[in-house]
Write a protein that holds these residues in place. Sequence first.
Motif, PDB file in Angstrom:
ATOM      1  N   THR A 210       1.205  -0.961   0.272  1.00  0.00           N
ATOM      2  CA  THR A 210       0.332   0.099  -0.100  1.00  0.00           C
ATOM      3  C   THR A 210       0.883   0.699  -0.341  1.00  0.00           C
ATOM      4  O   THR A 210       0.293   2.522  -0.498  1.00  0.00           O
ATOM      5  CB  THR A 210      -1.180   0.186   1.341  1.00  0.00           C
ATOM      6  OG1 THR A 210      -1.955  -0.973   1.111  1.00  0.00           O
ATOM      7  CG2 THR A 210      -1.664   1.111   0.546  1.00  0.00           C
TER       8      THR A 210
ATOM      9  N   LYS B  61      -0.674  -7.299  -4.912  1.00  0.00           N
ATOM     10  CA  LYS B  61      -1.767  -7.286  -3.643  1.00  0.00           C
ATOM     11  C   LYS B  61      -3.037  -8.242  -4.330  1.00  0.00           C
ATOM     12  O   LYS B  61      -3.006  -9.197  -3.533  1.00  0.00           O
ATOM     13  CB  LYS B  61      -2.989  -6.000  -4.345  1.00  0.00           C
ATOM     14  CG  LYS B  61      -2.090  -4.738  -3.112  1.00  0.00           C
ATOM     15  CD  LYS B  61      -2.848  -3.925  -3.210  1.00  0.00           C
ATOM     16  CE  LYS B  61      -2.338  -2.808  -1.840  1.00  0.00           C
ATOM     17  NZ  LYS B  61      -2.714  -2.872  -0.863  1.00  0.00           N
TER      18      LYS B  61
ATOM     19  N   GLU C  76      -9.310  -6.116  -1.478  1.00  0.00           N
ATOM     20  CA  GLU C  76      -9.564  -4.601  -2.911  1.00  0.00           C
ATOM     21  C   GLU C  76      -9.955  -5.374  -3.940  1.00  0.00           C
ATOM     22  O   GLU C  76      -9.814  -4.409  -4.634  1.00  0.00           O
ATOM     23  CB  GLU C  76      -8.615  -4.298  -2.636  1.00  0.00           C
ATOM     24  CG  GLU C  76      -8.509  -3.632  -1.026  1.00  0.00           C
ATOM     25  CD  GLU C  76      -6.855  -2.911  -0.953  1.00  0.00           C
ATOM     26  OE1 GLU C  76      -6.100  -1.697  -0.528  1.00  0.00           O
ATOM     27  OE2 GLU C  76      -5.276  -3.483  -1.570  1.00  0.00           O
TER      28      GLU C  76
END
Length: 796
Positions: free
Chosen positions: A571, A618, A722
């Motif tokens: 992040t 991610k 996400e």
Amino acid sequence: MPQNYQHILALEFAIKEINENSQILPNVSLGFHIYDSYLNPKLAYRAALQLISPKNRFVPNYKCNIQDNLKAVLEGIHSDSSQHIPDLLNIYKFPQLLYGPAPVMMDNNQVLSFYNMVPNETHQYLGILQLLLHFKWTWIGFFAVVGGNLEWFMQKMLPVFSHHGICFAFMYALSNLGTYDYRKDDVKWFAELYEKIMASTANVVLFKGHIRCMMVFTGLIRLVQIKHMMQITNSKVWILSAQMELKIYSKKKDWNVQIFHGALSVAVHSRELHGFQQFLKVRKPSNAEEDGFISDFWANIFGCVFPNSALGNVNQDNCSGDETLEDLPVFEMSMTGHSYSIYNAIYTVAYALHAMQSSKVRGKLRRERRKLENPQAWQLHHFLRHISFNNSAGDQISFNQNGELIAGFDVINWVTFPNQSFVQFKVGNINPQFPSNQALSIVEEFVMWHSQFNQVQPLSVCSETCNPGYRKKLKEGEPFCCYDCIPCPEGTISDHADLADCSQCLMSHFPNKNQNYCIPKIITFLSYEEPLGTGFLFAILSLSLITALVMGIFMKHHNTPIVKANNRTLTYILLISLLFCFLCALLFMGKPKQAMCLLRQTVFGIIFSIAVSSLLAKTITVVLAFMATKPGSRMRKWVGKTLSISIVLSCSLTQACICIIWLVSCPPFPDIDMYSMTEVVLECNDASPAMFYCVLGYLGFLAIASFTVAFFARKLPDSFNEAKFITFSMLVFCMVWLSFVPAYLSIKGKYMVAVEIFSVLTSSAGLLGCIFLPKCYIIVLRSELNNRGQLIWKNQ
């Protein structure tokens, strides 16, 4: 005819002045004989033989006894049939002075005793050419009488006229019009010819011929109008050569010379002589008994008879003798060109004789002094060739090496009146000694045109003028003066009328909208000062500040579940790369420099690859994490920070290698685009478009990979998953850069740079907004959701 009689009076006036001047030829009187050939070559040739015969006997070459102490011959050669006379007189080396323009086919170098009192015919037609160019008459007609020099005109002058853009609408040549008997009934052929001439679209006609042609031509026109009832409404501007003069018979009151109103002629130069008009005014039969022509001329011109004339017509009034030449509308009181040449010729002979008699004789020539007391005609040549004096009008008289008078021509405007009289006005002059573009001097305000032209200079062109911005396109099968006007091709101009081709502007200029002149290009680039640059700068700083603010929020809530979820390290890497993505847009603004051009595409490519590879890492981490939770799964060993960091590094290093290859093989450089826009654009040249699209393509590959993985992981059960946000952000990212490619290829200059900046900011903002705004919302506004209990409750 009145003009011919003025020639006689000019000769007599010059002889009278010389004989009364004690400074010229003292104790010597000049005399003269006049032979009228009546424009008949046979009579002219007989007169030449008479000159070399004894007095009162026609026995040519008899004991070489020439009559009356002949010293020089003044000639008027009007046709090719009389051109053998100079050859005949040249045998005896008589000085021969021609008072009218000599036909150019006569080789003056062969006739050694020949002196031309006017410039040769070549200068005349070059002057006519300048006259045509001055009035911009490029479409003319040519009407000539077939003579000895017509072939010369076709061979020598026609190419010169064509070279200067003069075209001929028609070219008609007749067998010698001067010998045609206009009293014949059959004039049908001339009627057809005259109708063609007057119906032509050419408003200017060059009339070439000798003296009698104009008189016969005028009579034929009158016969055509009477016998064929032909009414010609069109008018022309007639341009007459110097061999011609506007002539009419005094008795032909019904002749119509109005068609020559406004005509222009290139005439032999003349000036008014002091005392000449007074000499004409007092001229009467009573005080000119020695004049053998005056009685016949007087009776003919005034339409009367003398009481003692046996040939008188009883129906005519007697001549009173009080009539004056000044009262005659058909008699020109001003000095004409031919009369002026005769006057100068007489003085030339007189001064040459004077120089010969005044010369000092020394040495062997002293024995010849007795012979010089009665000089021979051949001895006069040396002095004639070197003669130089100013006449009474102030003009210098001298010959060039070819025996031609160094002088020019007058441009005469002929104005006719209903009573068949006419007046000649000098409106300009032609000086052959000046450069061609300065030879003609004319006062246009003094020129009077035919009434049909409404006193406006007539046009005589085959096609209308092509305005600037257009070019000429020749019509097939037509002369080169006939053309259509078509617009100049895009990117070219024509800044003058009637150009054959359009031209490119200089690299530093571009055509205006009408393509008739070039506008200097403005040097431009995407600067910070202009509105577009200011807007981008504001957007870059605003988005960078928002990114920093988001990073601050995440760092403040570093240990909260929502920040720790989905790999906290990735992040931060993503946020930092997005911040640099916004800031790298600054490299695209400002004046291009070497360092800027090297960095902007490579920095953009590497930073964006880090951002996209972070998203890819991610999504892969999330997928592997859920796969590792299954019993007996071997994926546990792959889950961890090492995998995610490896994905980011490997993907970023691949992009870095592509950029290094680009920089080494063909690095970008500052360039100037002077062709694509109406501005001089300062830009960075990518040098290798292929490498640029490799960088862009690799980013697309990472984005598609990330989108694909995120799409399949979007429904995995996790409160802080996400994947669905990454899917949407990658969709926005791909749409932006897919739209960028056609826009980038279709736009030039600084707007191409603006498109790239817009794409960078939009795609980066899409990633920032789609991924981090939902989390910031929860952290700032819904903090109750950012706890482990809520996470466990949702999992249950």
